[in-house]
Design a protein around this motif. Sequence first.
Motif, PDB file in Angstrom:
ATOM      1  N   ASP A 144       0.847  -1.208   0.000  1.00 20.79           N
ATOM      2  CA  ASP A 144       0.000   0.000   0.000  1.00 20.79           C
ATOM      3  C   ASP A 144       0.874   1.246   0.000  1.00 20.79           C
ATOM      4  N   SER A 145       0.618   2.191   0.906  1.00 23.33           N
ATOM      5  CA  SER A 145       1.365   3.458   0.890  1.00 23.33           C
ATOM      6  C   SER A 145       2.836   3.282   1.264  1.00 23.33           C
ATOM      7  N   THR A 146       3.159   2.181   1.934  1.00 17.31           N
ATOM      8  CA  THR A 146       4.554   1.928   2.302  1.00 17.31           C
ATOM      9  C   THR A 146       5.403   1.629   1.080  1.00 17.31           C
ATOM     10  N   GLY A 147       4.801   0.963   0.100  1.00 17.07           N
ATOM     11  CA  GLY A 147       5.529   0.581  -1.095  1.00 17.07           C
ATOM     12  C   GLY A 147       6.394  -0.648  -0.870  1.00 17.07           C
ATOM     13  N   TRP A 148       7.329  -0.855  -1.792  1.00 15.92           N
ATOM     14  CA  TRP A 148       8.215  -2.022  -1.768  1.00 15.92           C
ATOM     15  C   TRP A 148       9.582  -1.543  -1.282  1.00 15.92           C
ATOM     16  N   ILE A 149       9.834  -1.753   0.030  1.00 19.39           N
ATOM     17  CA  ILE A 149      11.042  -1.230   0.671  1.00 19.39           C
ATOM     18  C   ILE A 149      11.663  -2.317   1.542  1.00 19.39           C
ATOM     19  N   ARG A 150      12.872  -2.019   2.041  1.00 16.98           N
ATOM     20  CA  ARG A 150      13.504  -2.908   3.015  1.00 16.98           C
ATOM     21  C   ARG A 150      12.909  -2.602   4.385  1.00 16.98           C
ATOM     22  N   PRO A 151      12.195  -3.549   4.998  1.00 15.86           N
ATOM     23  CA  PRO A 151      11.555  -3.259   6.283  1.00 15.86           C
ATOM     24  C   PRO A 151      12.572  -3.009   7.393  1.00 15.86           C
ATOM     25  N   THR A 152      12.167  -2.216   8.333  1.00 17.48           N
ATOM     26  CA  THR A 152      12.980  -1.950   9.529  1.00 17.48           C
ATOM     27  C   THR A 152      12.285  -2.573  10.721  1.00 17.48           C
ATOM     28  N   ASN A 153      12.909  -3.588  11.311  1.00 20.50           N
ATOM     29  CA  ASN A 153      12.365  -4.256  12.490  1.00 20.50           C
ATOM     30  C   ASN A 153      10.966  -4.826  12.269  1.00 20.50           C
ATOM     31  N   ASN A 154      10.682  -5.251  11.070  1.00 19.76           N
ATOM     32  CA  ASN A 154       9.366  -5.841  10.796  1.00 19.76           C
ATOM     33  C   ASN A 154       9.477  -6.776   9.598  1.00 19.76           C
ATOM     34  N   ASP A 155      10.053  -7.957   9.831  1.00 17.72           N
ATOM     35  CA  ASP A 155      10.286  -8.870   8.709  1.00 17.72           C
ATOM     36  C   ASP A 155       9.009  -9.580   8.261  1.00 17.72           C
ATOM     37  N   ASP A 156       7.882  -9.296   8.937  1.00 16.08           N
ATOM     38  CA  ASP A 156       6.594  -9.847   8.516  1.00 16.08           C
ATOM     39  C   ASP A 156       5.757  -8.817   7.763  1.00 16.08           C
ATOM     40  N   LEU A 157       6.365  -7.697   7.372  1.00 17.84           N
ATOM     41  CA  LEU A 157       5.617  -6.604   6.750  1.00 17.84           C
ATOM     42  C   LEU A 157       4.768  -7.082   5.578  1.00 17.84           C
ATOM     43  N   TYR A 158       5.377  -7.812   4.653  1.00 17.83           N
ATOM     44  CA  TYR A 158       4.651  -8.205   3.446  1.00 17.83           C
ATOM     45  C   TYR A 158       3.814  -9.459   3.650  1.00 17.83           C
ATOM     46  N   ASP A 159       4.175 -10.287   4.642  1.00 18.99           N
ATOM     47  CA  ASP A 159       3.280 -11.385   5.016  1.00 18.99           C
ATOM     48  C   ASP A 159       1.977 -10.823   5.570  1.00 18.99           C
ATOM     49  N   ASN A 160       2.098  -9.794   6.400  1.00 19.00           N
ATOM     50  CA  ASN A 160       0.902  -9.168   6.977  1.00 19.00           C
ATOM     51  C   ASN A 160       0.067  -8.477   5.900  1.00 19.00           C
ATOM     52  N   TRP A 161       0.748  -7.836   4.953  1.00 21.74           N
ATOM     53  CA  TRP A 161       0.022  -7.158   3.879  1.00 21.74           C
ATOM     54  C   TRP A 161      -0.777  -8.162   3.046  1.00 21.74           C
ATOM     55  N   ASP A 162      -0.193  -9.328   2.865  1.00 22.99           N
ATOM     56  CA  ASP A 162      -0.808 -10.364   2.030  1.00 22.99           C
ATOM     57  C   ASP A 162      -2.015 -11.028   2.688  1.00 22.99           C
ATOM     58  N   ASP A 163      -2.097 -10.951   4.023  1.00 24.37           N
ATOM     59  CA  ASP A 163      -3.178 -11.625   4.748  1.00 24.37           C
ATOM     60  C   ASP A 163      -4.546 -11.163   4.259  1.00 24.37           C
ATOM     61  N   ASN A 164      -5.453 -12.130   4.109  1.00 29.36           N
ATOM     62  CA  ASN A 164      -6.863 -11.860   3.775  1.00 29.36           C
ATOM     63  C   ASN A 164      -7.071 -11.316   2.361  1.00 29.36           C
ATOM     64  N   LYS A 165      -6.044 -11.390   1.543  1.00 24.82           N
ATOM     65  CA  LYS A 165      -6.225 -10.994   0.146  1.00 24.82           C
ATOM     66  C   LYS A 165      -6.437 -12.257  -0.691  1.00 24.82           C
ATOM     67  N   ASP A 166      -7.332 -12.142  -1.642  1.00 25.02           N
ATOM     68  CA  ASP A 166      -7.724 -13.282  -2.462  1.00 25.02           C
ATOM     69  C   ASP A 166      -7.349 -12.981  -3.907  1.00 25.02           C
TER      70      ASP A 166
END
Length: 416
Positions: A144-166
């Motif tokens: 979303d607004s975060t974009g595709w970046i290297r996460p800081t202290n959140n290695d589940d960032l994109y796993d969480n983003w993916d949740d509940n999407k079909d």
Amino acid sequence: MARKISIAALFVVLAATLLQSTFAATYTVGDSTGWTRPTNDDDLYDNWDDNKDFVVGDILVFNFTTGQQDVAEVTEAAYDACTTTNTIFTENNGPARITLNRTGDYYFICTFPGHCSSGQKLNVEVRAGTSTALTPATTYTVGDSTGWIRPTNNDDLYDNWDDNKDFVVGDILVFNFTTGQQDVAEVTEAAYDACTTTNTIFTENNGPARITLNRTGDYYFICTFPGHCSSGQKLNVEVRAGTSTAPTPATTYTVGDSTGWIRPTNNDDLYDNWDDNKDFVVGDILVFNFTTGQQDVAEVTEAAYDACTTTNTIFTEKNGPARITLNRTGDYHFICTFPGHCSSGQKLHVEVRTGTSTAPTPRSSPAPTPGSSPAPTSGSSPNTPTGVLTTPNSASSLVATHSLVFTSIVLVLLCY
């Protein structure tokens, strides 16, 4: 009863066989050879084309090095004579992804001197066939607004983003990142788990990158910059059956027709007038013909469109001509972000419904870029959503076919 079940089972097998081939296929032209100037083999691409059955909606991926090759659609006469002037359109940046949006013959050549006559040319014949989509395709901005970046202290960032999407076949992922600071690569599951950055399936180096999900199953994406994947810049999505609901070949519209996508002079209704009486459907394509460095095209929110706000765009295509597929129903809002252009009327609002395209022809030809033909340049290729997603299935089938199969099953069970 046993015989009734056996006959029904036979129909089920037939239905499953048909359903297995419902999705459009992505073909990498020349396979591992890519799109190159052949050496002592001017039948290279004729041979590659043999025994392939292209249908409307299939995608051709031309893998080539920007500045060393290009790919242009031309007329049959220009194809036969290797004439490189007055092309229908030219893609200067590789890899180029071209959707086959109509039935009939397509003719592609490389316009670099001597390449076509050496055999760097391809003719494909496309038959009728559409996707049996059950739901409209959707464009997702990864993170979303975060974009595709290297996460800081959140290695589940994109796993969480993916949740509940079909995700369904035909959906598009937009990876918003800064060129030179990130990239996005499709990799195998093993490479994803181990964050291995060698031998990627494909890598997009220029942002934003738009990748179409053209098959069912799992996709694995990572950033190949050192330490990024292990920090969580990785995404796994699972794609189920389902594609665009458009039942007939999509239409390609050249925005502004021969005028192209320019800053209007004393006519701020130019693109409103162009849009009048057009009936856009899911799967149609807009071609924005403009000169790179003098204009761009960005999708924005309705509020940003009304106010001509050029920050926080949904995505921006900087290189012309830009080809944008309308992959969902509802409203799209496009502007040019160059100072003063939007307020002068370089903005377009289109409403997309679901259903059959009512354009007078299945596909219109993009007009030459205003000013001059674009020269080969390095950088991203926004002309088509990029990314090489090769699928094993190579055909689409009609909704009526599937309806007939399943109706037959019911009739057998009721009447036999």
